[in-house]
Write a protein that holds these residues in place. Sequence first.
Motif, mmCIF file in Angstrom:
data_model
loop_
_atom_site.group_PDB
_atom_site.id
_atom_site.type_symbol
_atom_site.label_atom_id
_atom_site.label_comp_id
_atom_site.label_asym_id
_atom_site.label_seq_id
_atom_site.Cartn_x
_atom_site.Cartn_y
_atom_site.Cartn_z
ATOM 1 N N PRO A 229 0.825 -1.219 0.000
ATOM 2 C CA PRO A 229 0.000 0.000 0.000
ATOM 3 C C PRO A 229 0.857 1.266 0.000
ATOM 4 C CG PRO A 229 -0.124 -1.133 2.120
ATOM 5 C CD PRO A 229 0.655 -2.031 1.210
ATOM 6 N N ILE A 230 0.387 2.274 -0.719
ATOM 7 C CA ILE A 230 1.126 3.542 -0.807
ATOM 8 C C ILE A 230 0.207 4.701 -0.441
ATOM 9 C CG2 ILE A 230 2.470 5.073 -2.297
ATOM 10 C CD1 ILE A 230 3.122 2.727 -4.051
ATOM 11 N N ILE A 231 0.738 5.604 0.390
ATOM 12 C CA ILE A 231 0.042 6.851 0.708
ATOM 13 C C ILE A 231 0.806 7.964 -0.005
ATOM 14 C CG2 ILE A 231 -0.731 8.405 2.551
ATOM 15 C CD1 ILE A 231 -1.840 5.522 2.817
ATOM 16 N N GLY A 232 0.089 8.782 -0.747
ATOM 17 C CA GLY A 232 0.755 9.851 -1.486
ATOM 18 C C GLY A 232 0.439 11.233 -0.933
ATOM 19 N N TYR A 233 1.251 12.184 -1.294
ATOM 20 C CA TYR A 233 1.006 13.592 -0.950
ATOM 21 C C TYR A 233 1.720 14.436 -2.001
ATOM 22 C CZ TYR A 233 1.106 18.088 1.461
ATOM 23 O OH TYR A 233 0.956 19.421 1.766
ATOM 24 N N ILE A 234 1.100 15.537 -2.414
ATOM 25 C CA ILE A 234 1.733 16.453 -3.368
ATOM 26 C C ILE A 234 1.758 17.854 -2.763
ATOM 27 C CG2 ILE A 234 1.674 17.455 -5.691
ATOM 28 C CD1 ILE A 234 1.994 14.460 -5.863
ATOM 29 N N ALA A 235 2.946 18.404 -2.602
ATOM 30 C CA ALA A 235 3.074 19.774 -2.094
ATOM 31 C C ALA A 235 2.987 20.756 -3.250
ATOM 32 C CB ALA A 235 4.403 19.938 -1.364
ATOM 33 N N GLY A 236 2.337 21.891 -2.990
ATOM 34 C CA GLY A 236 2.260 22.943 -4.009
ATOM 35 C C GLY A 236 0.957 22.961 -4.781
ATOM 36 N N ARG A 237 -0.103 22.411 -4.168
ATOM 37 C CA ARG A 237 -1.401 22.364 -4.858
ATOM 38 C C ARG A 237 -1.908 23.755 -5.197
ATOM 39 N NH1 ARG A 237 -5.851 19.905 -2.215
ATOM 40 N NH2 ARG A 237 -5.030 20.773 -0.271
ATOM 41 N N THR A 238 -1.489 24.745 -4.415
ATOM 42 C CA THR A 238 -1.998 26.104 -4.632
ATOM 43 C C THR A 238 -0.920 27.034 -5.200
ATOM 44 O OG1 THR A 238 -1.472 26.698 -2.353
ATOM 45 C CG2 THR A 238 -3.679 25.841 -2.771
ATOM 46 N N ALA A 239 0.160 26.452 -5.715
ATOM 47 C CA ALA A 239 1.254 27.282 -6.248
ATOM 48 C C ALA A 239 0.855 27.913 -7.580
ATOM 49 C CB ALA A 239 2.499 26.429 -6.439
ATOM 50 N N VAL A 271 -3.176 4.839 -5.430
ATOM 51 C CA VAL A 271 -2.489 5.484 -4.304
ATOM 52 C C VAL A 271 -3.466 6.422 -3.614
ATOM 53 C CG1 VAL A 271 -0.629 7.069 -3.657
ATOM 54 C CG2 VAL A 271 -0.249 5.347 -5.433
ATOM 55 N N LYS A 272 -3.635 6.259 -2.326
ATOM 56 C CA LYS A 272 -4.505 7.142 -1.552
ATOM 57 C C LYS A 272 -3.745 8.446 -1.332
ATOM 58 C CE LYS A 272 -8.270 7.265 1.196
ATOM 59 N NZ LYS A 272 -9.511 7.520 0.511
ATOM 60 N N VAL A 273 -4.331 9.573 -1.746
ATOM 61 C CA VAL A 273 -3.605 10.843 -1.653
ATOM 62 C C VAL A 273 -4.119 11.694 -0.489
ATOM 63 C CG1 VAL A 273 -2.915 12.935 -2.883
ATOM 64 C CG2 VAL A 273 -3.205 10.800 -4.146
ATOM 65 N N ALA A 274 -3.233 12.030 0.430
ATOM 66 C CA ALA A 274 -3.581 12.882 1.567
ATOM 67 C C ALA A 274 -3.590 14.336 1.135
ATOM 68 C CB ALA A 274 -2.572 12.679 2.692
ATOM 69 N N LYS A 275 -4.507 15.133 1.730
ATOM 70 C CA LYS A 275 -4.580 16.553 1.374
ATOM 71 C C LYS A 275 -3.680 17.404 2.260
ATOM 72 C CE LYS A 275 -9.028 16.886 -0.905
ATOM 73 N NZ LYS A 275 -9.484 15.486 -0.751
ATOM 74 N N THR A 276 -3.371 16.899 3.463
ATOM 75 C CA THR A 276 -2.526 17.665 4.384
ATOM 76 C C THR A 276 -1.493 16.718 4.994
ATOM 77 O OG1 THR A 276 -3.838 17.184 6.359
ATOM 78 C CG2 THR A 276 -4.543 19.057 5.030
ATOM 79 N N THR B 254 7.276 24.733 3.104
ATOM 80 C CA THR B 254 6.666 26.035 2.815
ATOM 81 C C THR B 254 5.472 25.859 1.876
ATOM 82 O OG1 THR B 254 8.900 26.952 2.972
ATOM 83 C CG2 THR B 254 7.177 28.422 2.185
ATOM 84 N N MET B 255 5.630 25.021 0.851
ATOM 85 C CA MET B 255 4.502 24.761 -0.057
ATOM 86 C C MET B 255 3.350 24.112 0.705
ATOM 87 S SD MET B 255 5.830 23.542 -3.777
ATOM 88 C CE MET B 255 7.390 22.767 -3.426
ATOM 89 N N ALA B 256 3.690 23.141 1.567
ATOM 90 C CA ALA B 256 2.650 22.446 2.328
ATOM 91 C C ALA B 256 1.911 23.425 3.240
ATOM 92 C CB ALA B 256 3.276 21.316 3.149
ATOM 93 N N THR B 257 2.645 24.372 3.827
ATOM 94 C CA THR B 257 2.028 25.367 4.712
ATOM 95 C C THR B 257 1.111 26.292 3.920
ATOM 96 O OG1 THR B 257 4.011 25.266 6.082
ATOM 97 C CG2 THR B 257 2.539 27.130 6.456
#
Lengths: 292, 368
Positions: A229-239, A271-276, B254-257
């Motif tokens: 199992p894999i948990i994913g996360y992507i930083a920069g969703r609001t960039a 992959v289950k993607v976490a929002k935070t 910083t991106m996550a924040t």
Amino acid sequence: MSVLINKNTKVIVQGITGAMGKTHAGLMKAYGTKIVAGVTPGKGGTEVDGVPVYDSVAEAVEKTDANCSVIFVPPYLCLDAALEAIDAGIPLISVITEGLPPMDAVKLHAAAEAKGVLVNGPNCPGIITPGECLIGIHPGSIYMAGRVGLISRSGTLTYEIGLGLKQAGIGLSTAVGIGGDPIIGIDQITSLKLFEADKDTDIIILVGEIGGSAEEEAADYIKEHIKKPIIGYIAGRTAPPGKRMGHAGAIISGNKGTAESKTKAFEAAGVKVAKTPSEIVDLVKAKVSVAV
Amino acid sequence: MRLREYEAKALFREFGIPTPQGLVIKVAEEAFNIKTFPATLKTQVLTGGRGKAGGIQFANNPEEAYVHAQNIFKLKIKDDMPTAILVEPKVTIKKEIYTSILIDRAYRGPIIMASAEGGVEIESSGAIEIVPIPGGQYHPFLGRKMATKLGFKGKDVLKYADIVQKLWNVYSTNDCDLVEINPLIIDGDDNFVALDGKVTINEDSVDRQPRFQGQLAEHLTDLGEREFKGKMLGLNIVELEGNIGILCNGAGLTMATMDLVFHHGGKPSNFLDVGGGASKAHVARALDLVSSDENVKVLLVNILGGITDCVEIANALKYYKETRPNANLVVRLVGNNETAAQKIMNDAGIPMTNVLDEAVKKAVAVAA
């Protein structure tokens, strides 16, 4: 068990007499990493915190049987240092240095690939197998040992997740900080392959960020090859597009490299993607309790 | 660091790539020195879309050129005010081609990118051809390979490949991120000429390129105020439109924040990654920079100290609070030297919120 490094890894520090190298050689040693030698050309025969310093990587390898090098030298000297380590037969090199000129990075990776050498980074926090071995700049005390594998393009975000997991009583087999540059050595797919094969890793966390298509390619690989199992996360969703978000590689170019595309690719691969960041911990917790 | 067209073309000529015989003027009166008409006057700004904005004009005589020059020098495009105009004679164009060299992540190295249809945005151009330069090792056949892909035959293959070789020399000698000729034209005498030029020097490499050292400030004129100052201070800041100032360490965190602020219903005023191992002075400058935007209602500081010493951050925050007692601060400070930092914060009367989600929610509430 773990991936890439363990309690038997023998580590040399290139640039051990510089401020960064000296500080982190001390911290790595205090954590329990086998720091067997340092290398600074021209300073051979001296010592740093009881670690012998050699003029060349070849000499350090001959004297200590080192099988890993951590590089802390300044950006413009970094390619030369890495080529020296490759030439000396070191099979795993972690390049912590940030700000390597892109053409130097291209040459470094081409030389490493030609010889089958694994390069971690550049511009990365290094790798940690909690309780056994730390190479790089991870704050060791933030992690506990366990059965979750962590792959991340970001340093401090890796610490954030390591800390959150520890507070939830969950430990890591190994955390691989793959680095924030556009061209890196050990990437998401290489790390996934290693964790899939590691019998002491049950769950994998894959932390991506905007820019490039590494997550999309990893998702394709996951579909075919990964059963854990894999948990994913992507930083920069609001960039905002077109802006470099701190990392050289974190930039949305045109409509390429968006968090949306990466999230979709992950989800399509199961992959289950976490929002935070805290949701990553919750999702891992849920998986762990199911496994128990 | 992007060069202006006339600087890029000077570099091209130095490396043997032909360009039109241009004249650079710095004041409108110099328009009377123009010898060849009809002439094209092009504003030398760093932003794109200068033609549409009125920054490119044609003149048939010195009087017309003078009027255009006066107008162009007054024309600000986005944030960029021109300090020069490039004047070039009109040329005969038989064919327009697009050619560039840049690093492509997917190929893990530099590539030659070209299209037989130049003169337009490459994204909207027809067939884009790519020839990778494996391992960053250039060989002349790569230029010939691209020439063939573009449909050139005979002598034109060699002429085009010669331009690509020279463009590679510009790229590799100067640590460029990008070199681009759009359009590369074939003129009335069947010669290849660079009619426009775009060169971006890699910012991490500027310090080992003596000719570009110390030139960063004059090549960032297209940036907003906080982003420009940030570059000068060695701080990674990106301007956003909200009212919550963000200061963190590490790009990912910083991106996550920033994402979390949006997630909890707030709007960040900026992205600021203070980097690893920041000193008190560096953090103090970063705090000043973030709060220099008058829209900022609250500062959200999220630091996870690894290589960074929390005490340095705490001391910077203490100083900030002393000089701006009415500022709203929401601080999360954990990791390296956390206990000592906690004490400094207590003494300074700055509350800490050490759960990330809580800190973000608090900042959002204050800003609302």
